[in-house]
Write an enzyme that holds these catalytic residues in place. Structure first.
Site, PDB file in Angstrom:
ATOM      1  CG  ASP A 186      -5.231  -3.595  -4.668  1.00 32.30           C
ATOM      2  OD1 ASP A 186      -6.265  -3.061  -4.236  1.00 32.30           O
ATOM      3  OD2 ASP A 186      -4.106  -3.392  -4.181  1.00 32.30           O
ATOM      4  CG  HIS A 192      -1.195   2.455  -4.029  1.00 29.28           C
ATOM      5  ND1 HIS A 192      -1.598   2.258  -5.320  1.00 29.28           N
ATOM      6  CD2 HIS A 192      -1.603   1.354  -3.350  1.00 29.28           C
ATOM      7  CE1 HIS A 192      -2.218   1.098  -5.429  1.00 29.28           C
ATOM      8  NE2 HIS A 192      -2.230   0.524  -4.240  1.00 29.28           N
ATOM      9  CD  GLU A 211      -8.472   2.531  -0.555  1.00 32.71           C
ATOM     10  OE1 GLU A 211      -8.714   2.465  -1.781  1.00 32.71           O
ATOM     11  OE2 GLU A 211      -7.394   2.968  -0.094  1.00 32.71           O
ATOM     12  CG  HIS A 212      -7.469  -1.492   1.107  1.00 30.40           C
ATOM     13  ND1 HIS A 212      -6.759  -0.396   0.634  1.00 30.40           N
ATOM     14  CD2 HIS A 212      -8.124  -2.004   0.035  1.00 30.40           C
ATOM     15  CE1 HIS A 212      -6.980  -0.266  -0.669  1.00 30.40           C
ATOM     16  NE2 HIS A 212      -7.802  -1.219  -1.060  1.00 30.40           N
ATOM     17  CD  GLN A 256      -2.778  -1.053  -0.192  1.00 30.22           C
ATOM     18  OE1 GLN A 256      -3.454  -0.074  -0.516  1.00 30.22           O
ATOM     19  NE2 GLN A 256      -2.672  -2.120  -0.972  1.00 30.22           N
TER      20      GLN A 256
END
Length: 429
Positions: free
Chosen positions: A360, A260, A326-327, A257
């Site tokens: 993803d 990103h 989000e996750h 993550q």
């Protein structure tokens, strides 16, 4: 590398997990000027901004059949097979979200029902450059097509040769999106909002992007008749872990993550001892060595990461629900039990073998998810994102007669006499 907070108080937890807020009036004013210029001057403004920001002159904004053909011949067979597999899994998951609702007889002579009607005109924004997001093409295009949206267009920024990434073109055509435009940034959002000589306007805009794109989406959705998918921000992950979690896997999830965006939001919550935390840190440094092309982004992202040690998994779950990430990875004993305690999260991953990366790309769920705490009241993209729920009713004279007294009293109480008379006039002998 990552600061560790041992047993912080409730007030301290709130401060530790607070997201950064960036106010930039200069950026906002610049984007408003881009939007207004595109609205006024159409293709001319779009091409001017493309030259300014993408450093290329574009004569024809739309992707041609020849460019689609070239993309098809460029893509390797193994990539095509991977796209096919991901497509099938995502399609299976989203197909199950389609439900035909039944007519309901409320009482004698009164029938009501609801119908899902596809949004007629949809626009996708797909980032390109160093990381062309072909997975987002699938995540948006598959449910959009399944929902029955008739007109879907896609905008993506061109490279310095005036081309869009062949993998974006191939993935788009694979799922049946053939109207693609070589335009990026805030100018693409403006073009899809107002329409230009080449690019048609749409009713709803989907897709991630940089700060220009994100702010442009927010601006047009507030001031114009266009909708957007969900508020977007940097990628987020919260991991809840105990001694069942493998430190190697935890480290790899944090890194996946963090690559990103330097602004990625990363929190590890655990009740484990310091030796386990040190092993996670060791694994981070070890694995970063093999990620040199993204090392700068990752290191900046991890500077803002947090490790929080709490006394129990109950406390960990309470904190996660407050964060609304989000996750969320739940990697602990009785993980399924704890997953049932989740109230606020975009998407949840359970156990050692459920990394965010699977979601993803190819497990089937959608990766377009709410960030910045919006998971408290927003859902991720689904079939429902591409439809409107419209209600219908059919009432017989007998059914209306049975409603007459109720409606007369209620409408009279509100002082809306014409409402009452619209019933009366139908029931006069």
């Amino acid at each position: 590398m990552i600061p560790v907070y041992f047993y912080p108080s409730l007030k301290e937890r709130k401060n530790i997990t607070k997201r950064k807020i960036k106010y930039n009036d200069n950026l906002k004013n610049l984007i408003i000027s881009i939007i207004d210029n595109v609205k006024l001057h159409g293709d001319t403004a779009v091409k001017s901004y493309t030259k300014k920001y993408d450093h290329v002159d574009i004569d024809n904004l739309i992707v041609t059949e020849k460019e689609f053909y070239e993309a098809n011949t460029t893509i390797s067979d193994c990539l095509k097979k991977s796209i096919e597999k991901a497509y099938n899994n995502i399609k299976i998951f989203h197909e199950k979200q389609i439900h035909k609702e039944k007519k309901i007889e409320i009482s004698k002579g009164i029938f009501c029902w609801r119908k899902s009607i596809p949004i007629e005109k949809i626009g996708f924004y797909i980032p390109s450059g160093t990381a062309p997001l072909l997975s987002t093409v699938l995540m948006l295009g598959i449910p959009g097509k399944l929902a029955g949206c008739k007109n879907i267009i896609l905008c993506s920024p061109p490279n310095k040769k005036g081309k869009i990434s062949p993998i974006i073109l191939y993935a788009s055509q694979y799922i049946g999106i053939n109207h693609i435009y070589k335009v990026g940034g805030a100018q693409a959002i403006a073009a899809m909002t107002y329409g230009t000589e080449s690019i048609p306007s749409v009713y709803k805009i989907f897709g991630p992007g940089n700060s220009y794109v994100t702010k442009a989406k927010q601006i047009v959705s507030h001031r114009d008749v266009v909708s957007i998918d969900i508020p977007a921000g940097p990628s987020e992950i919260v991991i809840i872990a105990d001694n069942k979690a493998n430190p190697k896997y935890v480290a790899s999830d944090l890194l996946s993550q963090s690559e990103h965006d330097p602004e990625s939001y990363i929190v590890l919550i655990t009740k484990n001892k310091e030796y386990w935390i040190n092993e996670v840190k060791f694994q981070l440094e070890k694995q970063i060595f093999f990620l040199k092309n993204k090392q700068h982004i990752i290191e900046n992202s991890l500077k803002n990461a947090k490790i929080i040690v709490l006394s129990s998994l109950e406390e960990a779950m309470e904190l996660s629900n407050e964060i609304a990430p989000e996750h969320l990875i739940i990697n602990c004993n009785n993980a399924t039990y704890w997953a049932d305690k989740v109230i606020n999260a975009g998407s949840i991953f359970i156990g050692n073998y459920s990394p965010v990366t699977a979601g993803d790309y190819a497990s089937g769920t959608n990766h377009v998810l709410p960030t910045y705490g919006f998971a408290k009241f927003y859902s991720g993209v689904s079939i429902d994102s591409f439809v409107k729920k419209t209600t219908f009713q059919k009432i017989s004279k007998e059914g209306l007669r049975n409603l007459h007294e109720c409606i007369s009293i209620l409408s009279s109480e509100e002082g809306l006499i014409a409402h009452k008379k619209s019933i009366d006039i139908r029931l006069k002998k």
